[in-house]
Structure formats: C-alpha cells, structure tokens
Design an enzyme around this catalytic site. Structure first.
Site, short mmCIF file in Angstrom:
data_model
loop_
_atom_site.label_atom_id
_atom_site.label_comp_id
_atom_site.label_asym_id
_atom_site.label_seq_id
_atom_site.Cartn_x
_atom_site.Cartn_y
_atom_site.Cartn_z
N GLY A 10 38.00 36.11 45.74
CA GLY A 10 37.77 35.18 44.64
C GLY A 10 36.29 34.88 44.47
O GLY A 10 35.53 35.65 43.87
N GLY A 11 35.84 33.76 45.06
CA GLY A 11 34.47 33.29 44.87
C GLY A 11 33.41 34.34 45.12
O GLY A 11 32.43 34.45 44.36
N SER A 52 39.02 33.34 51.11
CA SER A 52 37.68 33.13 51.68
C SER A 52 37.08 34.38 52.31
O SER A 52 36.31 34.28 53.28
CB SER A 52 37.69 31.96 52.68
OG SER A 52 38.04 30.77 52.00
N ASN A 100 38.87 38.72 42.06
CA ASN A 100 39.70 37.85 41.22
C ASN A 100 38.77 36.77 40.67
O ASN A 100 38.40 35.84 41.39
CB ASN A 100 40.82 37.24 42.07
CG ASN A 100 41.62 36.18 41.31
OD1 ASN A 100 41.49 36.06 40.08
ND2 ASN A 100 42.44 35.43 42.02
N TRP A 101 38.39 36.92 39.43
CA TRP A 101 37.41 35.99 38.84
C TRP A 101 38.02 34.64 38.46
O TRP A 101 37.29 33.72 38.10
CB TRP A 101 36.75 36.64 37.62
CG TRP A 101 35.60 37.54 37.98
CD1 TRP A 101 35.35 38.08 39.22
CD2 TRP A 101 34.55 37.99 37.12
NE1 TRP A 101 34.21 38.84 39.17
CE2 TRP A 101 33.70 38.80 37.89
CE3 TRP A 101 34.26 37.80 35.77
CZ2 TRP A 101 32.56 39.42 37.36
CZ3 TRP A 101 33.13 38.41 35.24
CH2 TRP A 101 32.29 39.20 36.04
N LYS A 102 39.35 34.54 38.47
CA LYS A 102 40.01 33.29 38.09
C LYS A 102 39.50 32.83 36.71
O LYS A 102 39.22 33.69 35.87
CB LYS A 102 39.82 32.23 39.18
CG LYS A 102 40.18 32.78 40.55
CD LYS A 102 40.28 31.76 41.63
CE LYS A 102 40.63 32.45 42.93
NZ LYS A 102 40.95 31.54 44.02
N GLU A 131 47.84 29.97 42.93
CA GLU A 131 47.40 28.97 41.94
C GLU A 131 48.36 28.94 40.75
O GLU A 131 48.61 27.87 40.18
CB GLU A 131 45.96 29.27 41.51
CG GLU A 131 44.98 28.89 42.62
CD GLU A 131 43.67 29.66 42.62
OE1 GLU A 131 43.36 30.35 41.63
OE2 GLU A 131 42.96 29.57 43.64
N HIS A 158 50.05 34.75 41.98
CA HIS A 158 48.97 34.10 42.73
C HIS A 158 49.38 32.66 43.04
O HIS A 158 50.03 32.00 42.21
CB HIS A 158 47.68 34.13 41.91
CG HIS A 158 46.49 33.70 42.70
ND1 HIS A 158 46.23 32.38 42.97
CD2 HIS A 158 45.54 34.42 43.34
CE1 HIS A 158 45.14 32.30 43.73
NE2 HIS A 158 44.70 33.53 43.96
N GLU A 168 47.76 36.22 50.91
CA GLU A 168 46.77 35.18 50.71
C GLU A 168 47.30 33.84 51.23
O GLU A 168 48.07 33.16 50.52
CB GLU A 168 46.46 35.03 49.22
CG GLU A 168 45.86 36.28 48.60
CD GLU A 168 44.98 35.94 47.40
OE1 GLU A 168 43.82 36.33 47.39
OE2 GLU A 168 45.47 35.26 46.47
N GLY A 226 39.67 29.59 48.75
CA GLY A 226 38.61 28.71 48.24
C GLY A 226 38.19 27.62 49.20
O GLY A 226 37.47 26.70 48.82
P1 PGA Z 1 38.73 33.01 47.47
O1 PGA Z 1 39.98 33.34 46.52
O2 PGA Z 1 38.18 34.34 47.94
O3 PGA Z 1 37.77 32.26 46.60
O4 PGA Z 1 39.25 32.21 48.61
C1 PGA Z 1 40.84 34.42 46.78
C2 PGA Z 1 41.95 34.44 45.77
O5 PGA Z 1 42.46 33.38 45.40
O6 PGA Z 1 42.37 35.52 45.30
#
Ligand code: PGA
Length: 245
Positions: free
Chosen positions: A228-229, A207, A9-11, A93, A91, A161, A167
């Site tokens: 994500g990251g 994470s 997930n590149w956001k 966010e 998601h 999640e 994050g």
């Molecule tokens: P993260 O994000 O791996 O950076 O914690 C995961 C996500 O929000 O899908």
C-alpha cells in the site's frame, strides 16, 4: 516455478500529476524479473496503461453484476476495457467500509473472471482473531467461501493481509507469515489439486516496505507483496521491485 509479483495498491490516492512517479517505476519494471503491477483508482487505469507499458495495471474492486442500475459502480468489463489485467477483491478495507462478505467476494471474482480479469483475492485476520488463536480458521473460511471453483494459477492470486498490519507499521514475524502462507498453499492444493494449488501465487501484504521486504520475500510460499503506502513513491517501491526480482 512461480514468478514473483510486486503489486502496488494505491487505494484512494493518485492524480494525473503522479504519472511522473510511474515513469520511474516503469524503468525498474522493465529491468526486473518479477511482475510489477499497480492497482490504481479507476480514473488512472487508462493513463497508466498508456504511460507505463512495462507495468501491469489493475483495479481495486469491481461490481458483481455485468451492468445495470448501480449508480457509481464500475463493472469488471469496464475495468478491462480501460486496460486493467487484474482486480483486487475482498480487501479488508472494503470488507470493513462496505460490508463485503465472502459470498460477495465470490460473486465479484466470478464477474472478474467472466470479463477476462485476473483476481487478487485478499484474506486476513483481525488482531482479536489472532489473539484468540483463530487465525487459521478465519483464513480457511475466507478461502473456502471467497474463491469460486474455477480457480487456476493464471486467473487467481491470493493476498494474505493481516488486518492489524495494514497501514500500521506492524508486521507479523516471519514465522507467523510462513505459517499462514504454508496453510494457504495446503488448502489450495487440497481443493484444486496439486498442479493448480502449487501454481497460484500467494502475496504478503501489510506494512511491507524497503526495509522489511528482503526478510519477508524469502519466507516459504511468499510469492511477492501487495504494497500500500510504500507503492506510492518510486523511491520506496523501486527497492521493493528490485528485492522481489
Ligand atoms: P500497507 O497496505 O502496505 O499500506 O500496509 C497494504 C494493503 O492494504 O494492501
């Protein structure tokens, strides 16, 4: 047998200059036994679809309506037209930044399915909800309201999640992850029947990184990760792909 999935997930990250990273990920995807998916900004879907034939592309949201006067929005059909096969919906966010409710996620999931996309529906508790021992109630409510009735193992992936793990570098214990994934599986089987309930993949997200992926990957009912990251760079994402293969 559920096939494992390594989903990035590149956001709001990624420019055409990052396509070199994707070429290396594509080589790893070609040799892997899991589905490798990159959910990227809509601006990159078509380029990644062309540049990385062994990586499945996905989007990070779609609008619930088919078309119309919604300036700045993108419909499920447009995402599909750009080459995406999947879309992340609900998601945390988007729930936090855009006030998306379970009802809204339900409508978006129906829109995604109508356009032929597969939906990755996200659920997860906040730290306060976990501390007050409401995790399973929250997850149960999100599953019941966000997911429409016509779910199948093909059109739905669920991502667990925990909001507090996204994050932050924090992760739940493997026991905590297993408890929630077993609960999600039980709820899916109860609602959709054993066949469908057992075929839907359940990803862990929050994470996940090259160091913790091997212990998370073997937890009961963990069918892969939503990353994500650690999905932004090939040096981080490739070991995750390899561990999930
Ligand atoms: P993260 O994000 O791996 O950076 O914690 C995961 C996500 O929000 O899908």
């Amino acid at each position: 047998m559920r096939r494992k999935m390594a989903a990035g997930n590149w956001k709001m990250n990624g420019l055409s200059a990052n396509l070199a990273e994707v070429a290396a990920m594509n080589d790893a995807a070609k040799e892997s036994d899991c589905d490798v998916l990159l959910c990227v900004p809509a601006t990159l879907i078509s380029a990644i679809d062309d540049a990385a034939p062994d990586v499945v592309t996905g989007a990070q949201d779609c609008h619930q309506n088919v078309s119309g006067a919604h300036t700045g929005e993108i419909s499920a059909e447009m995402i599909c037209d750009a080459g995406a096969e999947y879309v992340i919906l609900g998601h945390s966010e988007r729930r936090a930044d855009n006030g998306e409710t379970d009802k809204c996620v339900h409508e978006k999931t129906n829109a995604a399915w109508a356009a032929g996309l597969k939906a990755i529906v996200c659920v997860g508790e906040t730290l306060d909800q976990r501390k007050s021992q409401n995790t399973l109630d929250i997850i149960g409510g999100q599953l019941a309201t966000s997911i429409p009735d016509l779910a199948t193992g093909e059109n739905l992936v669920v991502a667990y999640e925990p909001v507090w793990a996204i994050g932050t570098g924090l992760t739940p214990t493997t026991d905590q992850i297993g408890e929630v994934h077993d609960f999600i599986r039980m709820r899916l089987e109860r609602r959709f029947g054993e066949g469908v309930g057992r075929s839907v993949r359940i990803l862990y997200g929050g994470s996940m990184n090259p160091k913790n992926v091997s212990e998370i990957a073997v937890v009961s009912n963990v069918d892969g990760g939503l990353v994500g990251g650690a999905s932004l760079r090939a040096t981080d994402f490739i070991p995750i792909i390899k561990t999930l293969s």
